[in-house]
Design an enzyme around this catalytic site. Structure first.
Site, PDB file in Angstrom:
ATOM      1  N   ARG A  55      14.457  30.435  39.216  1.00 39.64           N
ATOM      2  CA  ARG A  55      15.118  30.054  40.467  1.00 39.64           C
ATOM      3  C   ARG A  55      14.353  28.863  41.029  1.00 39.64           C
ATOM      4  NH1 ARG A  55      10.891  29.994  42.765  1.00 39.64           N
ATOM      5  NH2 ARG A  55      11.975  29.702  44.722  1.00 39.64           N
ATOM      6  N   ASP A 243      17.555  22.922  48.139  1.00 40.64           N
ATOM      7  CA  ASP A 243      18.440  23.108  47.004  1.00 40.64           C
ATOM      8  C   ASP A 243      19.535  22.057  46.955  1.00 40.64           C
ATOM      9  OD1 ASP A 243      18.134  26.018  45.482  1.00 40.64           O
ATOM     10  OD2 ASP A 243      17.199  25.913  47.451  1.00 40.64           O
ATOM     11  N   ASN A 253      18.723  24.954  52.250  1.00 40.69           N
ATOM     12  CA  ASN A 253      17.534  25.593  51.684  1.00 40.69           C
ATOM     13  C   ASN A 253      17.654  27.097  51.899  1.00 40.69           C
ATOM     14  OD1 ASN A 253      14.946  25.255  50.340  1.00 40.69           O
ATOM     15  ND2 ASN A 253      14.018  25.948  52.242  1.00 40.69           N
TER      16      ASN A 253
END
EC number: 5.3.1.23
Length: 351
Positions: A55, A243, A253
């Site tokens: 991740r 992200d 995020n």
């Protein structure tokens, strides 16, 4: 599929290519165990991304690139000269593994561009070389981000970080924690306060583990404890990753980042977002256009394998939130720093 790892994972080993296989540090097991899982097929890599074996947006991008390399090898083995048609199913499978992390789509687009330039012969080595280049470029970018971010910290201070934007979330070194590593080495960070980051506890399990591995002083706190710490006057910066960053500087995020930025604004604390330019999505005008992943509500209804909410309770489980650009003091990338981001400043960065 579990395999004997070539080494025991360190924080810089989220993804590792070794002897013809992709190895991923299983981040679901940390910090209890540091183990690799080995992958030979692109479909397995897509499942690993979806199931959060790996991740963090940059690490997902790197992993997806290796997944395409595996897909090319499989496609040529099964279809020979028709491998470009055969690879499409795996490319789509990888592209749908996580919706928010733009690095995933960036990496697949880059690998697709290479696919278009290749002929009908075996693509395996060319695709692997491109994946390895993406990985190495991310490592180098993160070191540059670390140094640029550290320059913004003008005096020794304590900081808060949220979720995990360290080496584990990237190709190596880290984004937000890359800044921390560089700034700590320069004597500018005295202590890091890591939010626990419910419900996956990335701050408790991963960020605390990474910082302790590096010997950087870290204190874990409940997410809801951040405001009381800010009120003490000891915090100089909130430093987080991202992200996806929209064209106007809005930042997606881990859920809780928006609230942290609001509290920082009230307390006069600066907010730094550290991310490579592969996280910037100039095709999306603002954070309103960023798709926000929602995961299984059961992740929120229980903890440690034990249900904590009453039967029949309904839960909302967004994985990310969007922090408006107006709450961000600096976006730090490998290309440079954008202070008080706007559309014009983001365009100048990306041109």
């Amino acid at each position: 599929m579990k395999t004997t790892p070539p080494t025991t994972p360190t924080p810089d080993d989220a993804a590792l290519w070794h002897d013809g296989r992709l190895y991923l540090a299983d981040q679901r097991l940390l910090p209890e165990r540091a183990e690799f899982l080995g992958y030979d097929r692109a479909a397995e890599v897509a499942t690993a991304i979806r199931d959060m074996v790996v991740r963090g947006a940059p690490a997902i991008g790197v992993t997806a690139a290796y997944g395409v390399a595996l897909a090319g090898r499989e496609a040529y083995a099964s279809a020979g000269a028709n491998w470009k048609q055969a690879i499409e199913t795996d490319l789509e499978r990888l592209a749908t593994s996580r919706p928010t992390a733009v690095n995933l789509f960036w990496a697949i687009r880059r690998m697709r561009a290479l696919i278009e330039r290749l002929d009908a012969s075996d693509p395996s080595q060319a695709l692997l070389d491109e994946a390895l280049a993406i990985h190495e470029e991310d490592r180098a970018a993160n070191r540059r981000i670390g140094d640029l971010g550290a320059e913004l910290i003008t005096e020794p201070t304590e900081i808060i970080t949220h979720c995990n934007a360290g080496a584990l979330a990237t190709g190596g070194y880290g984004t937000a924690l890359g800044v921390v590593r560089s700034a700590y080495a320069a004597g500018k960070i005295q202590r890091v306060y890591a939010d626990e980051t419910r419900p996956w506890m990335q701050g408790a399990r991963l960020t605390a583990w990474e910082l302790m591995q590096d010997g950087i002083p870290v204190t874990l706190q409940a997410d809801c404890a951040a405001a009381s710490l800010m009120a003490t006057g000891r915090i100089g910066w909130v430093i987080v990753g991202s992200d996806r960053i929209a064209a106007n500087g809005d930042v997606a995020n881990k859920i809780g980042t928006y609230g942290l930025a609001v509290m920082a604004k009230y307390h006069g604390i600066k907010v730094m977002v550290a991310a490579p330019t592969s996280t910037v999505d100039m095709a999306i005008d603002s954070g309103a256009g960023i798709p926000i992943e929602e995961r299984d509500p059961d992740e929120l209804l229980g903890c440690g394998g034990r249900r904590i909410a009453p039967a029949g309770c309904v839960a909302r489980n967004p994985v990310f939130d969007v922090t408006p650009a107006a709450l961000i003091d600096a976006i730090v990338t490998e290309r440079g720093v954008v202070l008080n981001p706007t559309v014009e400043k983001m365009r100048a960065l990306m041109d």
